[in-house]
Design an enzyme around this catalytic site. Sequence first.
Site, PDB file in Angstrom:
ATOM      1  N   PRO A  58       0.801  -1.219   0.000  1.00 14.90           N
ATOM      2  CA  PRO A  58       0.000   0.000   0.000  1.00 14.90           C
ATOM      3  C   PRO A  58       0.840   1.277   0.000  1.00 14.90           C
ATOM      4  CG  PRO A  58       0.115  -0.884   2.210  1.00 14.90           C
ATOM      5  CD  PRO A  58       0.876  -1.841   1.347  1.00 14.90           C
ATOM      6  N   ASP A  97      -2.085   2.725   2.648  1.00  8.36           N
ATOM      7  CA  ASP A  97      -1.521   2.860   3.978  1.00  8.36           C
ATOM      8  C   ASP A  97      -1.923   4.239   4.481  1.00  8.36           C
ATOM      9  OD1 ASP A  97      -0.132   2.004   6.136  1.00  8.36           O
ATOM     10  OD2 ASP A  97       1.845   2.043   5.202  1.00  8.36           O
ATOM     11  N   TRP A 544       4.514   0.305   9.952  1.00  6.01           N
ATOM     12  CA  TRP A 544       4.957  -0.864   9.185  1.00  6.01           C
ATOM     13  C   TRP A 544       4.245  -2.122   9.662  1.00  6.01           C
ATOM     14  CZ3 TRP A 544       6.998   0.068   4.816  1.00  6.01           C
ATOM     15  CH2 TRP A 544       7.770   1.229   4.644  1.00  6.01           C
ATOM     16  N   GLN A 575      12.374  -1.408   0.451  1.00  6.84           N
ATOM     17  CA  GLN A 575      11.425  -2.186   1.252  1.00  6.84           C
ATOM     18  C   GLN A 575      12.030  -3.451   1.853  1.00  6.84           C
ATOM     19  OE1 GLN A 575       8.530  -0.993   2.131  1.00  6.84           O
ATOM     20  NE2 GLN A 575       8.812   0.815   0.893  1.00  6.84           N
ATOM     21  N   TRP A 579       8.448  -3.067   4.027  1.00  4.68           N
ATOM     22  CA  TRP A 579       7.283  -3.947   3.902  1.00  4.68           C
ATOM     23  C   TRP A 579       7.643  -5.419   3.755  1.00  4.68           C
ATOM     24  CZ3 TRP A 579       3.957  -5.711  -0.537  1.00  4.68           C
ATOM     25  CH2 TRP A 579       2.678  -6.043  -0.114  1.00  4.68           C
ATOM     26  N   LYS A 614      19.232  11.667  -6.836  1.00  7.22           N
ATOM     27  CA  LYS A 614      17.998  11.282  -6.168  1.00  7.22           C
ATOM     28  C   LYS A 614      16.950  12.377  -6.403  1.00  7.22           C
ATOM     29  CE  LYS A 614      16.354   9.687  -1.805  1.00  7.22           C
ATOM     30  NZ  LYS A 614      16.416   9.617  -0.385  1.00  7.22           N
ATOM     31  N   LYS A 617      12.426  16.986  -3.115  1.00  6.80           N
ATOM     32  CA  LYS A 617      11.761  18.293  -3.134  1.00  6.80           C
ATOM     33  C   LYS A 617      12.787  19.413  -3.161  1.00  6.80           C
ATOM     34  CE  LYS A 617       7.367  17.402  -0.903  1.00  6.80           C
ATOM     35  NZ  LYS A 617       6.836  17.217   0.448  1.00  6.80           N
TER      36      LYS A 617
END
Length: 1011
Positions: A58, A97, A544, A575, A579, A614, A617
């Site tokens: 999610p 999520d 998590w 992940q 996850w 990377k 913002k």
Amino acid sequence: MTAQNEADQNQSLPPNYTPLELEKEIRAFWIQNQIREKLEALQNSPKIKGNLGYVEGPPTLNGIPHIGHARGRIIKDIRYRWKTMEGYYMPFWAGWDCQGLPVELEVEKLLGVRNKRESIEKYGMERFIEECKKAIMRYHAMWLEADSRLGIAINQDKAYWTYKDSYIEREWQILKRAWEQNLLEEGHYVVAYCPGCQTSLSSAEVGYEGSYKEVEDPSLYFKFKVTGTKNEYFLVWTTMPFTVITDTMLAVQPNAEYVKVKVGEETWIMVRERVQPVMAELEITNYKITDSMTGKSLEGSAYDYPLKDIIPKQAEIETKHPLVHHVVGEDFVDVNTATGVVHLSPGNGEDDFWAANRKGVPIFAPYDDEVKFTNDAGTFTGIFARDADMIVVEELRNRNAFVKVKKVRHEYPTCWRSHHKLVWLARKEYFLRTDKINKKVLEAAEKVEYYYEEPKNRFLGFLKEGKPWCISRERIWGTPLPMWTCEKCGNKHLVGSKKELLDNAQEPIPDDFELHKPWVDRVTLKCEKCGGTMRREDFVLDTWHNSGASPHARFTDEEQTKYVPTTFLTEGIDQTRGWANSLLLEWVIYTGKAEAPYKAFLFQGLTQDAKGRKMSKSLGNVVQTNELLVKNSADLCRFYMTRKCSPVDFMSFDMQELTRRSYQVLSTLYHLSRFFIQNATFDEFKPSKYSIDWALGTNKLQPADIWMLSVLQNRIEDYTTKLEHCEFNAALAVLDDFVIETLSRLYVPMIRKELWTDDPETFERRQTIYALLHHALKTITLLFNPITPFLSEALYQKIYRQLEPDLPETVNLATWPTPNTKARNKKIEEQFEALLKVVSISFAARQQGKLKRRWPLAKVIVVAPDNTLQALKNLDALLIEQTNVKSAEYATAVPDYVGGENWVSSQEDDITVFISGQRDDKLLGEGIMRDLARRVQALRKEMGFVPTETLESAHIAELDAESTGLLEPYLEEMAGLVRARKVYLHANRSEVEANWNESELDGKKILINIH
Ligand SMILES: [Zn+2]
Ligand SMILES: [Zn+2]
């Protein structure tokens, strides 16, 4: 455009491939015809081959979907569409999520408050929870839009939401299993704590990519006086002076050699190895080693803790345990850094904590939730830990315990969310004792398919750490820890369902009750041991833990049995600590078995900007999915992102590249399909009558036909195998090559001319070609569907369903192509391999002689071993055509008459190709004709004439006299080539009244008109 043909306007495929418009139309088609619902109905279809389990990883609804997310969603969608076409049902259902710190921080920002306390004080918990729900819904809308634009066929109606009571209840059931197996424990442990987010972090979160940042800290040398001596001191170093406040012991390495160093009037004790570098750093030149001893012999020495007067609690602790403010031996002490004497603050360090724990030394951790010192810290009360650094330095200076302070820049873990420097604190937390089941977890993880070695090693390596999992968080918007503790006797009760909670509640439950703070905190239970009141432990769960519960929490029991373990999951490489880990741990806890909830897990590489940086913002280089797809085609984007690199590689997403190769391949497929349907319609082709089986049965296939068909079967197999191995980029390269090289560059030019006639005698031959093109292009269209679902659906609807209205309603329900063994012909493929090699060598030879490929030349001679020549002789006509010569000769040795300036040649391996370079008038004339024909063809296309349409006439004006003379014998042939009734030449443009189009021939301007 005046020449726009009427028939052309009736074509449902526009003359140009304009993917954005096409995608809009197909999106509407899917909605209008409820295609998603029909795919879902497969669940109960008796025709499916079986169920493939799936559970959605999610996305957190606290951010705008960007191109990195798109990459993962495209891979998931590829698998879903492909497996559906293979005949399986997969519960490709969305999931979101919804809770946790990221959402809370977002809401804090929106409300303009700085922290948890302020938001509760100003707005109250109910309002805060309300805002959290609103926030996730805002992001949800953006995610829906992105999925729709990208063409992700995920079922949004069946989405799970981790904040819903029904989900939370099932997540609680996993905790209940943990509780029953003694895997859920409360305890004091040292955890990483973020002062900004005011919560502890799991060890997985501390290790996140990019969480280590270069920060500036004090580098402090200080000294603790050896008790009972006049001027002997232990020399110690730290970058966290505030931890001197919680200092309880000093540690030395028992096996190392320590020395006494005379500096002025004082003697300092430190490890021998470090004397020189430390003295150099302290800029002390005048020192002398006076004594030496083992670390072991220092154990038990007492030292005067210097801040007892301002921290009275420290004096009190000293009376509680004989080891407080004494030297202990510890193997973890590193003698290669600092002074080899380490001060231990069990309230602030993991190793320190365990050392104290083993020895029964009390833990001194005088901190509140904001990491400010409590009253126990004496004069430091109310000061934020890291703000105490310089005050401590001053206090040490006042007490002759200070040696030197400098600034040091070093890598230090920061919060992955807020980038605050983390503080290690001993706190009361709840832990899943995953360390106890580590063997089972590893065994489960070993059985999983990871496709690539590097991510596999990374994941298994991380799992081997096997640390307990701190699951408690001191936040608001999360799944409440369902633990109630008795105020009187300390008895604990873990609640496993909403019903259990409501049935046992001591007070009436309000109508708006939900399984969140503050409502759930208002429920008290009666202690079954002593009758006292039980209150909930004020924690929510690590987010998590929420998503990790999904294989159980998102399904009903019945669905879970059917779909878990899932067959394939994929998420980003980050992940491994996220996850993939929480899924595995919770499933092992839930089932008690050494089994993962997934049989295969593909970890994708992350997506960076074009320069390999990377996306962030702060750099302003984040590519947002919705913004990108307003102006760009989803199919091109899907193609590009699949083709660019292996799914495990880091991808540098480059806008400049987005439409290059992808547009070339897809528009070629589009135009080939259009070319096919226009010709086939003209000849009233019916695939039911002239099927591929019919064509194979006629025994009238030409070598080129047999070759193309055989290559296609090979590609079907190759492509599907590569998809199975998650080599998506290599798989797509197979299709790319078939469209561009096999079909467009080679096969279609070989058969094109055969379609330029309506001669009844060749009718059957034309139907054969249509049958082959239909088979090849339809197959390719189906194979492309997982990658470019919009284009595939468009071609499927506008071509294949028009020809065969009985086909399934959507391309997604079409059957996945499988290789037809009857159409395989290895021998022909080998012959063509030799042919294509010779053609390529002949081009190299031409290049040397500056002889353009389109110039017809007299002769080619191939010198090669006999078996190669045999293969080539079978394809003699094609070899002549492809090398653009009038005749071909085959020899095992170079013929005597070859050589000199009239021949050009080139060689590769054991094949040499000679071409005669001389051009007589005939060859020159034909060359000019071919050049002009190409220009007329281009003009035809540009003006929108369908290929089958015959032109009234073509006019060429202002060609020089010499060329005109050479060209004249070829005018009739040219008329045939360009499908015009007649070709006229004019010395001057004024000879006819016409709309002239400018063109050029060998650098000279000419004029063309067609109508
Ligand atoms: Zn933080
Ligand atoms: Zn009790």
